[in-house]
Scaffold this active site. Sequence first.
Site, PDB file in Angstrom:
ATOM      1  N   ARG A 225       0.857  -1.186   0.000  1.00 32.67           N
ATOM      2  CA  ARG A 225       0.000   0.000   0.000  1.00 32.67           C
ATOM      3  C   ARG A 225       0.892   1.234   0.000  1.00 32.67           C
ATOM      4  O   ARG A 225       1.957   1.249   0.629  1.00 32.67           O
ATOM      5  CB  ARG A 225      -0.901   0.031   1.254  1.00 32.67           C
ATOM      6  CG  ARG A 225      -2.136  -0.869   1.151  1.00 32.67           C
ATOM      7  CD  ARG A 225      -3.141  -0.371   0.115  1.00 32.67           C
ATOM      8  NE  ARG A 225      -4.329  -1.197   0.007  1.00 32.67           N
ATOM      9  CZ  ARG A 225      -4.510  -2.172  -0.896  1.00 32.67           C
ATOM     10  NH1 ARG A 225      -3.566  -2.482  -1.757  1.00 32.67           N
ATOM     11  NH2 ARG A 225      -5.647  -2.846  -0.942  1.00 32.67           N
ATOM     12  N   HIS A 273      -1.131  -0.085 -10.014  1.00 30.06           N
ATOM     13  CA  HIS A 273      -1.865  -0.996  -9.116  1.00 30.06           C
ATOM     14  C   HIS A 273      -2.316  -2.255  -9.862  1.00 30.06           C
ATOM     15  O   HIS A 273      -3.517  -2.587  -9.883  1.00 30.06           O
ATOM     16  CB  HIS A 273      -3.049  -0.290  -8.450  1.00 30.06           C
ATOM     17  CG  HIS A 273      -3.479  -0.959  -7.174  1.00 30.06           C
ATOM     18  ND1 HIS A 273      -3.899  -0.276  -6.062  1.00 30.06           N
ATOM     19  CD2 HIS A 273      -3.544  -2.270  -6.832  1.00 30.06           C
ATOM     20  CE1 HIS A 273      -4.219  -1.126  -5.098  1.00 30.06           C
ATOM     21  NE2 HIS A 273      -4.014  -2.366  -5.549  1.00 30.06           N
TER      22      HIS A 273
END
Length: 310
Positions: A225, A273
């Site tokens: 993250r 991502h």
Amino acid sequence: MPVNVLFAHNDTNWDVYKGPLEKALTDAGVTANLSRDLPPEDVDYIVYAPSSPLQDFTPFSRAKAVLNLWAGVESITNNETLTIPLARMVDFGLTQGMTEWVTGHVLRHHLDIDYTLRHQDGDWLPRVPPLARDRRVSVLGLGALGSACAQALAELGFPVSGWSRTPKQIDGINCYSGDAGLKATLEQADILVLLLPFTPATENVLNSESLSWMPQGAFVVNPGRGQLIDDDALLDALDDGKIAGATLDVFRVEPLPAEHAYWAHPNVTVTPHIASETRPETASEVIAENIRRGEAGEPFLHLVDRRAGY
Ligand SMILES: NC(=O)c1ccc[n+]([C@@H]2O[C@H](COP(=O)([O-])OP(=O)(O)OC[C@H]3O[C@@H](n4cnc5c(N)ncnc54)[C@H](OP(=O)(O)O)[C@@H]3O)[C@@H](O)[C@H]2O)c1
């Protein structure tokens, strides 16, 4: 009586998941009414993506569990209307995809493939990389994804260390935990892989102090993250050569704004991502197994510890 399963995700994913979920439920022996539109008071299970408009779980008075389609649960753990069990996604396809992405980028940095790609200019300049056994890799987070990546890297010959919240024993991995364990893990990180969840305890785990513990010229690979990294500290470490390169898949703001310094930095690779995605066929089997368990009165798999935040 069929169990009522609400699919709380967008149109695109309904098209992708409907068939695999129906098949997996049938294969698991569950007679289900799978729908995107059910009266809340009739819903038994909610198949859920945190990006769904559904944020108030109060009307789902008889629901037994929320079954997340994603591994990351940081945007739902604080939802006070959610009082029933929450399971996160642990999926063979997600784990395999992450293992391939992580080993690919670790090997890329290890072999200095970027140097080769940048020097196709007629000069014959041999640079022989070390063997994997002479390059230490550390993985922060030894959960479903981190432990699979650590083991795959160890099988390639890298000496691998890993760090988790609670003590662990994994064959072939030097396992550390706690504050002292973080320093020891980072001191051995010629290449660092971040696979921690985002929680209050993991935010900015990579900051100017912890970066200073890493070997000179180390690499950072972050598919975990964005919030795990103090971006300014990483940019400073990249600028002064402490960190030789970073491959970043996740960011505090996504999509990463076009003006962000990461895009232009010569030693940063940005990926949008895509490190790994839940795969509908295998993920549907996990969801169906949890519904089967719920109906049989067996414990759910992969429950989130809401206090720990993951
Ligand atoms: N980029 C992508 O495409 C993508 C895709 C999927 C997932 N992800 C990210 O990957 C993360 C990890 O997924 P996962 O399925 O492996 O999660 P997981 O199974 O829950 O594992 C999390 C690991 O982090 C450790 N951890 C948590 N808090 C910690 C702390 N304060 N200090 C030290 N260690 C701590 C846990 O320690 P314990 O073992 O002691 O519990 C565990 O080893 C997800 O949360 C998500 O953010 C990214």
